[in-house]
Design a protein around this motif. Structure first.
Motif, mmCIF file in Angstrom:
data_model
loop_
_atom_site.group_PDB
_atom_site.id
_atom_site.type_symbol
_atom_site.label_atom_id
_atom_site.label_comp_id
_atom_site.label_asym_id
_atom_site.label_seq_id
_atom_site.Cartn_x
_atom_site.Cartn_y
_atom_site.Cartn_z
ATOM 1 N N TRP A 159 0.809 -1.225 0.000
ATOM 2 C CA TRP A 159 0.000 0.000 0.000
ATOM 3 C C TRP A 159 0.842 1.275 0.000
ATOM 4 O O TRP A 159 0.557 2.213 0.726
ATOM 5 N N TYR A 160 1.877 1.336 -0.796
ATOM 6 C CA TYR A 160 2.758 2.500 -0.779
ATOM 7 C C TYR A 160 2.072 3.700 -1.418
ATOM 8 O O TYR A 160 1.882 4.737 -0.790
ATOM 9 N N THR A 190 -0.152 12.118 10.076
ATOM 10 C CA THR A 190 -0.140 11.015 11.033
ATOM 11 C C THR A 190 -0.894 9.805 10.492
ATOM 12 O O THR A 190 -0.456 8.660 10.646
ATOM 13 N N SER A 191 -2.015 10.066 9.831
ATOM 14 C CA SER A 191 -2.823 8.974 9.272
ATOM 15 C C SER A 191 -2.056 8.211 8.204
ATOM 16 O O SER A 191 -2.083 6.972 8.167
ATOM 17 N N VAL A 192 -1.363 8.944 7.335
ATOM 18 C CA VAL A 192 -0.556 8.294 6.297
ATOM 19 C C VAL A 192 0.519 7.425 6.936
ATOM 20 O O VAL A 192 0.740 6.276 6.526
ATOM 21 N N PHE A 193 1.181 7.950 7.947
ATOM 22 C CA PHE A 193 2.230 7.210 8.649
ATOM 23 C C PHE A 193 1.668 5.935 9.276
ATOM 24 O O PHE A 193 2.239 4.840 9.125
ATOM 25 N N VAL A 194 0.538 6.043 9.958
ATOM 26 C CA VAL A 194 -0.070 4.894 10.644
ATOM 27 C C VAL A 194 -0.547 3.854 9.639
ATOM 28 O O VAL A 194 -0.328 2.646 9.816
ATOM 29 N N ILE A 195 -1.206 4.312 8.561
ATOM 30 C CA ILE A 195 -1.680 3.380 7.538
ATOM 31 C C ILE A 195 -0.507 2.633 6.922
ATOM 32 O O ILE A 195 -0.571 1.428 6.668
ATOM 33 N N ARG A 196 0.577 3.347 6.692
ATOM 34 C CA ARG A 196 1.788 2.727 6.123
ATOM 35 C C ARG A 196 2.323 1.638 7.052
ATOM 36 O O ARG A 196 2.678 0.540 6.607
ATOM 37 N N LEU A 197 2.369 1.930 8.356
ATOM 38 C CA LEU A 197 2.869 0.939 9.319
ATOM 39 C C LEU A 197 1.941 -0.265 9.405
ATOM 40 O O LEU A 197 2.396 -1.416 9.448
ATOM 41 N N ILE A 198 0.625 -0.016 9.432
ATOM 42 C CA ILE A 198 -0.350 -1.108 9.518
ATOM 43 C C ILE A 198 -0.268 -1.998 8.278
ATOM 44 O O ILE A 198 -0.280 -3.233 8.375
ATOM 45 N N ALA A 199 -0.179 -1.371 7.112
ATOM 46 C CA ALA A 199 -0.094 -2.141 5.865
ATOM 47 C C ALA A 199 1.147 -3.018 5.842
ATOM 48 O O ALA A 199 1.105 -4.170 5.385
ATOM 49 N N THR A 200 2.253 -2.482 6.347
ATOM 50 C CA THR A 200 3.493 -3.258 6.397
ATOM 51 C C THR A 200 3.407 -4.363 7.436
ATOM 52 O O THR A 200 3.830 -5.502 7.190
ATOM 53 N N TYR A 202 0.781 -5.967 8.600
ATOM 54 C CA TYR A 202 -0.144 -7.045 8.267
ATOM 55 C C TYR A 202 -0.072 -7.470 6.798
ATOM 56 O O TYR A 202 -0.962 -8.171 6.310
ATOM 57 N N LYS A 203 0.987 -7.001 6.102
ATOM 58 C CA LYS A 203 1.228 -7.414 4.718
ATOM 59 C C LYS A 203 0.032 -7.119 3.818
ATOM 60 O O LYS A 203 -0.365 -7.943 2.978
ATOM 61 N N LEU A 204 -0.559 -5.960 3.989
ATOM 62 C CA LEU A 204 -1.696 -5.573 3.174
ATOM 63 C C LEU A 204 -1.188 -5.026 1.846
ATOM 64 O O LEU A 204 -0.408 -4.087 1.808
ATOM 65 N N GLY A 205 -1.635 -5.608 0.769
ATOM 66 C CA GLY A 205 -1.166 -5.170 -0.544
ATOM 67 C C GLY A 205 -2.120 -5.567 -1.633
ATOM 68 O O GLY A 205 -3.123 -6.264 -1.414
#
Length: 213
Positions: A159-160, A190-200, A202-205
């Motif tokens: 989700w980059y 902050t939301s972009v940062f958090v979403i990026r961490l969550i996606a990484t 939980y391997k969301l892609g």
């Protein structure tokens, strides 16, 4: 050069602070990756500068304005500061396995805000804002990865680019409800940062495109 640096701080706006720290964060992420490839200081400085300014440069050229880093030397100083930060704290950064992810995520969040703000201020429609904000966030990393002979992260990491799109949508939503500008900027980053961490985490892609056997 130093005069421009000090001038920056006397005419500063909050979005300028965001751009400054975003530049530092992306420069650190670029220099950190350059160090993993055993580049010398100059090579690392070049990689860091391109990482920090590549996206904003392409955005500004497409929008028909002077690239932001050519108007003030502060962004060059950001990269120099980032280089010495990595040199001084290299041992600590090596032991932090998620160093690159953290600084890359911070830079991504801050630059999405900068790209959104700048494009909106020029009166472009939503779809252009989405593209420009995404370019601001990801192009520097693409050029960085090409320079150090890696597959660009946008093509393989979770989700980059989508994270940038989510960020713009969040910004527009808060702006529609007339939430304060500073809060909107901080919440979006902050939301972009958090979403990026969550996606990484939980391997969301997106599904991988594979050729037929």
């Amino acid at each position: 050069m130093l005069d421009k640096f000090f001038e920056f701080w006397t005419t500063i706006h909050f979005v300028d602070i965001i751009e400054f720290f975003g530049t530092c964060a992306f420069a650190i992420s670029g220099i950190r990756m350059a160090s993993a490839k055993s580049l010398d200081w100059f090579g690392a400085l070049v990689v860091g500068f391109v990482t920090a300014t590549g996206g904003g440069t392409l955005r500004d050229l497409l929008l028909g304005v002077t690239p932001f880093w050519m108007l003030n030397s502060v962004y060059v100083w950001c990269t120099i500061i980032a280089l010495f930060f990595v040199v001084v704290f290299r041992k600590q950064l090596v032991h932090l396995n998620n160093t690159f992810l953290w600084f890359d995520g911070i830079g991504l969040g801050l630059f999405v805000v900068v790209g959104t703000e700048k494009t909106m201020s020029l009166g472009y429609p939503f779809w252009v804002v989405v593209i420009m904000a995404t370019i601001t966030g990801v192009v520097g990393g693409i050029v960085r990865d090409i320079m150090i002979n890696e597959i660009p992260a946008i093509f393989k990491q979770e989700w980059y680019a989508l994270t940038c799109i989510f960020g713009v949508m969040i910004y527009y939503t808060l702006d529609f409800f007339n939430v304060g500008t500073v809060f909107t900027q901080l919440f979006c980053a902050t939301s972009v940062f958090v979403i990026r961490l969550i996606a990484t985490r939980y391997k969301l892609g997106l599904p991988t495109l594979k050729s037929e056997d």
